[in-house]
Design a protein around this motif. Structure first.
Motif, PDB file in Angstrom:
ATOM      1  N   SER A  79       0.818  -1.343  -0.127  1.00 40.45           N
ATOM      2  CA  SER A  79      -0.062   0.089   0.085  1.00 40.45           C
ATOM      3  C   SER A  79       1.191   1.493  -0.123  1.00 40.45           C
ATOM      4  N   LEU A  80       2.061   1.155   0.094  1.00 35.40           N
ATOM      5  CA  LEU A  80       2.954   2.342   0.702  1.00 35.40           C
ATOM      6  C   LEU A  80       3.398   2.486  -0.507  1.00 35.40           C
ATOM      7  N   CYS A  81       3.898   1.706  -1.237  1.00 39.38           N
ATOM      8  CA  CYS A  81       4.724   1.758  -2.240  1.00 39.38           C
ATOM      9  C   CYS A  81       3.135   2.804  -3.569  1.00 39.38           C
ATOM     10  N   GLN A  82       2.059   2.606  -3.352  1.00 41.56           N
ATOM     11  CA  GLN A  82       1.175   3.588  -4.547  1.00 41.56           C
ATOM     12  C   GLN A  82       1.216   4.508  -3.789  1.00 41.56           C
ATOM     13  N   TYR A  83       1.836   5.132  -2.460  1.00 44.67           N
ATOM     14  CA  TYR A  83       1.437   6.398  -2.593  1.00 44.67           C
ATOM     15  C   TYR A  83       2.326   7.456  -2.829  1.00 44.67           C
ATOM     16  N   PRO A  84       2.234   8.689  -3.288  1.00 40.69           N
ATOM     17  CA  PRO A  84       3.420   9.773  -3.676  1.00 40.69           C
ATOM     18  C   PRO A  84       4.385   9.985  -3.066  1.00 40.69           C
ATOM     19  N   TRP A  85       4.529   9.914  -1.544  1.00 42.56           N
ATOM     20  CA  TRP A  85       5.638  10.395  -1.232  1.00 42.56           C
ATOM     21  C   TRP A  85       5.819  12.499  -1.307  1.00 42.56           C
ATOM     22  N   SER A  86       4.798  12.712  -1.353  1.00 34.92           N
ATOM     23  CA  SER A  86       5.177  13.729  -1.455  1.00 34.92           C
ATOM     24  C   SER A  86       5.864  14.834  -0.714  1.00 34.92           C
ATOM     25  N   GLY A  87       6.578  14.304   1.027  1.00 33.55           N
ATOM     26  CA  GLY A  87       7.504  14.773   1.591  1.00 33.55           C
ATOM     27  C   GLY A  87       8.170  14.078   1.589  1.00 33.55           C
ATOM     28  N   ASN A  88       8.556  12.719   1.208  1.00 32.68           N
ATOM     29  CA  ASN A  88       9.760  11.924   1.205  1.00 32.68           C
ATOM     30  C   ASN A  88      10.581  11.412   1.520  1.00 32.68           C
ATOM     31  N   VAL A  89      11.415  11.256   2.494  1.00 30.58           N
ATOM     32  CA  VAL A  89      11.609  10.429   3.277  1.00 30.58           C
ATOM     33  C   VAL A  89      11.597  10.551   4.351  1.00 30.58           C
ATOM     34  N   ARG A  90      11.419  12.161   5.030  1.00 30.40           N
ATOM     35  CA  ARG A  90      11.185  13.474   5.750  1.00 30.40           C
ATOM     36  C   ARG A  90       9.571  12.792   6.154  1.00 30.40           C
ATOM     37  N   GLU A  91       8.910  12.817   4.942  1.00 32.67           N
ATOM     38  CA  GLU A  91       7.817  11.719   5.453  1.00 32.67           C
ATOM     39  C   GLU A  91       6.928  10.744   5.784  1.00 32.67           C
ATOM     40  N   LEU A  92       7.648   9.854   5.216  1.00 34.70           N
ATOM     41  CA  LEU A  92       7.909   8.655   5.656  1.00 34.70           C
ATOM     42  C   LEU A  92       8.685   8.092   7.442  1.00 34.70           C
ATOM     43  N   ALA A  93       9.737   9.121   8.127  1.00 30.53           N
ATOM     44  CA  ALA A  93       9.852   9.347   8.977  1.00 30.53           C
ATOM     45  C   ALA A  93       8.928   9.376   9.670  1.00 30.53           C
ATOM     46  N   ASN A  94       8.232  10.490   9.217  1.00 28.74           N
ATOM     47  CA  ASN A  94       6.727  10.776  10.118  1.00 28.74           C
ATOM     48  C   ASN A  94       5.734   9.743  10.780  1.00 28.74           C
ATOM     49  N   LEU A  95       5.869   8.993   9.595  1.00 24.67           N
ATOM     50  CA  LEU A  95       4.712   8.037   9.410  1.00 24.67           C
ATOM     51  C   LEU A  95       5.111   7.039  10.343  1.00 24.67           C
ATOM     52  N   ILE A  96       6.054   6.406  10.173  1.00 25.16           N
ATOM     53  CA  ILE A  96       6.671   5.537  11.590  1.00 25.16           C
ATOM     54  C   ILE A  96       6.894   5.741  12.618  1.00 25.16           C
ATOM     55  N   GLU A  97       6.974   7.026  12.770  1.00 25.41           N
ATOM     56  CA  GLU A  97       6.704   6.815  14.252  1.00 25.41           C
ATOM     57  C   GLU A  97       5.836   8.145  14.847  1.00 25.41           C
ATOM     58  N   ARG A  98       4.937   8.199  13.774  1.00 21.10           N
ATOM     59  CA  ARG A  98       3.725   7.990  14.603  1.00 21.10           C
ATOM     60  C   ARG A  98       2.003   6.959  14.533  1.00 21.10           C
ATOM     61  N   LEU A  99       2.758   5.970  13.507  1.00 18.24           N
ATOM     62  CA  LEU A  99       2.755   3.959  14.469  1.00 18.24           C
ATOM     63  C   LEU A  99       2.483   3.843  15.875  1.00 18.24           C
ATOM     64  N   THR A 100       4.914   3.656  15.848  1.00 21.77           N
ATOM     65  CA  THR A 100       5.198   3.803  17.012  1.00 21.77           C
ATOM     66  C   THR A 100       4.315   4.292  18.446  1.00 21.77           C
ATOM     67  N   ILE A 101       3.619   5.638  17.904  1.00 26.59           N
ATOM     68  CA  ILE A 101       3.384   6.248  19.371  1.00 26.59           C
ATOM     69  C   ILE A 101       2.319   5.789  19.044  1.00 26.59           C
ATOM     70  N   MET A 102       1.099   5.147  17.821  1.00 24.28           N
ATOM     71  CA  MET A 102      -0.473   4.378  18.373  1.00 24.28           C
ATOM     72  C   MET A 102      -0.759   3.463  18.052  1.00 24.28           C
ATOM     73  N   HIS A 103       0.378   2.718  18.017  1.00 24.75           N
ATOM     74  CA  HIS A 103       0.749   1.703  17.964  1.00 24.75           C
ATOM     75  C   HIS A 103       1.596   0.616  18.742  1.00 24.75           C
ATOM     76  N   PRO A 104       2.254   1.183  19.851  1.00 31.67           N
ATOM     77  CA  PRO A 104       3.530   0.720  19.970  1.00 31.67           C
ATOM     78  C   PRO A 104       3.467  -0.893  20.632  1.00 31.67           C
ATOM     79  N   ASP A 105       4.529  -1.420  19.863  1.00 31.88           N
ATOM     80  CA  ASP A 105       5.409  -2.890  20.105  1.00 31.88           C
ATOM     81  C   ASP A 105       3.554  -4.092  19.690  1.00 31.88           C
ATOM     82  N   SER A 106       2.993  -3.479  18.448  1.00 32.07           N
ATOM     83  CA  SER A 106       2.314  -3.755  17.667  1.00 32.07           C
ATOM     84  C   SER A 106       2.668  -4.470  16.157  1.00 32.07           C
ATOM     85  N   VAL A 107       1.595  -4.975  15.090  1.00 30.14           N
ATOM     86  CA  VAL A 107       1.438  -5.396  14.017  1.00 30.14           C
ATOM     87  C   VAL A 107       0.905  -4.320  13.167  1.00 30.14           C
ATOM     88  N   ILE A 108       1.189  -3.805  12.513  1.00 32.36           N
ATOM     89  CA  ILE A 108       0.472  -2.891  11.792  1.00 32.36           C
ATOM     90  C   ILE A 108       0.094  -3.869  10.664  1.00 32.36           C
TER      91      ILE A 108
END
Length: 473
Positions: free
Chosen positions: A343-372
């Motif tokens: 799914s992520l490969c189909q996203y355009p990533w206008s914010g590039n690597v920084r946007e991906l880093a922000n997404l991963i950080e958000r997921l770790t905060i919202m779903h710690p120690d979880s399967v995404i």
């Protein structure tokens, strides 16, 4: 440029080598027996080997393997009669051939091909080494390997570098890496974002000021040029610098000295400049918004960072890197299902690597120690439904299983390896995965019984199930 020319046709050898030497190309020429009897191997500065006629019963394969480096390009001279007898790996090193009447232009064309061959071979050999040298720069794609190759060429040279690319592509990471492996690594790395500082304060930030130079200057202050002395000054978003400041920056780059605001003392600066911008500076020059002379002063060695959407094969590596960083910061470790990567490969990533880093950080905060899974992703990243994800995974599994069965049948039937070769590690892992699934099916998914059937420990089986993403049904 140094060439080695081996030929038993003495007349052609003398004629061709004299012509090359006359054109300023050093050519060491000798016959095959002399070459075989030479005490030393091929010199390191030889860029290509010209091979002509051999009049003696010499094992050409053995001779070439013993006397030549494995990556050195070869050029055939005249009617070279050994193409049908030499090894395939040696044959692939022949970049072309020239005849007895070849002119200088044709010879130079063949030497250019030899140069390209050496360059590509060097890129292949150095890929792993460059990965270690620039370890902060994640990604194994060809685009990132090209970036590392460019960085390796300029890192030790004290010239200005211009890094261009969209926001979030990692321009400051590249600048930091260049500093770390340069001769200035022992000095400071000082970054400044030219677009984040008001125009009226930028001059003070760069050059410093003396006490009382302007309202609010209650004490003397060193600027970034002074702080970066002996090291590297990184001018981020140089395209946002006002024209008036561009003139002053150009003067400092030309004269290697400056004065603080309100000061009269000339301060020498020994600084390497690395600049970066997400804007099209050449278009800004046309529009009169950026000085052309400053651009060429900064753009001595350009590096263009690729957008994340142009190197999606690096996305899994980057995700794992950001997951590890979040875990090191105490956020807990998340695990991402393969369907999420689809799914992520189909996203355009206008914010590039920084946007991906922000997404991963958000997921770790919202779903710690979880399967995404897909449902845990923010809405705008969901390009694959849960059912489509299952279908994609099933199709991929069936395709992989079909390839494994086909390869297994070939090996078992005695056909041996496929002509194109095969990935043995992936092949064996595929067999292991199939056996685990069969053992689980035959034991109604009782892991302990399946482990007994496979004659391995239960903990080992659980770990392998996690590795292959095998779930109990």
């Amino acid at each position: 440029m140094q060439l080695l020319y081996v030929d038993d046709d003495s007349a052609l050898r003398e004629s061709l080598s004299n012509g090359l030497n006359f054109a300023g190309i050093q050519c060491n020429s000798l016959d095959y027996v002399s070459w075989l009897q030479a005490s030393s191997g091929t010199k390191d500065d030889v860029v290509a080997v010209l091979l002509g006629r051999c009049d003696h019963p010499i094992d050409i394969n053995q001779l070439l393997e013993q006397r030549l480096p494995k990556k050195l390009p070869l050029i055939a001279v005249g009617s070279w009669a050994y193409r049908d007898t030499i090894n395939e790996d040696v044959l692939q090193r022949f970049v072309g051939d020239i005849d007895a009447n070849a002119g200088l232009a044709e010879i130079m064309q063949q030497l250019h091909l030899a140069q390209l061959f050496s360059h590509l071979s060097l890129q292949s050999d150095d890929a792993a080494q460059l990965m270690g040298t620039f370890s902060d720069l994640a990604g194994k794609s060809s685009a990132m390997n090209d970036i590392r190759s460019l960085m390796a060429q300029v890192a030790s040279r004290d010239v200005s570098v211009m890094i261009s690319g969209e926001s979030g592509t990692g321009k400051e990471v590249v600048a930091n890496c260049l500093h770390k492996v340069s001769d200035r690594a022992g000095g400071p790395f000082v970054p400044i974002n030219c677009g984040a500082i008001p125009a009226e304060l930028l001059e003070s930030e760069l050059f410093g000021h003396e006490k009382g130079a302007f309202t609010g200057a209650v004490s003397s202050r060193a600027g970034r040029f002074e702080l970066a002395n002996g090291g590297t000054l990184f001018l981020d978003e140089i395209g946002d610098m006002p024209l008036t400041m561009q003139v002053k920056l150009l003067r400092v780059l030309q004269e290697k000295c400056f004065e603080r605001i309100g000061g009269t003392k000339t301060i020498d600066c020994d600084v390497r400049i690395i600049a970066a911008s997400h804007k099209d500076l050449e278009a800004m020059i046309e529009a009169g918004e950026f000085r052309e002379d400053l651009y060429y002063r900064l753009n001595v060695f350009p590096i263009t960072m690729p957008a994340l959407r142009d190197r999606l094969e690096d996305l899994p590596v980057l995700c794992e890197l950001f997951i590890q960083r979040a875990e090191a910061q105490g956020f807990g470790r998340i695990r991402i299902l393969p369907a999420v990567l689809e799914s992520l490969c189909q996203y355009p990533w206008s914010g590039n690597v920084r946007e991906l880093a922000n997404l991963i950080e958000r997921l770790t905060i919202m779903h710690p120690d979880s399967v995404i899974g897909i449902q845990e992703l923010p809405e705008k990243f969901r390009f694959v439904s849960e059912s489509e994800a299952d279908l994609l995974m099933q199709q991929r599994f069936e395709a992989d299983a079909s390839e494994r069965v086909s390869a297994e049948e070939n090996v078992i039937s005695g056909a041996g390896l496929p002509e194109a070769g095969m990935d043995m590690k992936a092949y064996l892992e595929g067999i292991e995965q199939t056996l685990i699934e069969q053992a689980l099916d035959s034991t109604n998914n009782v892991v302990a019984r399946a482990a007994d059937k496979l004659q391995i420990r239960r903990t080992t089986l659980v770990e392998k199930m996690r590795k292959y993403g095998i779930q109990r049904k």
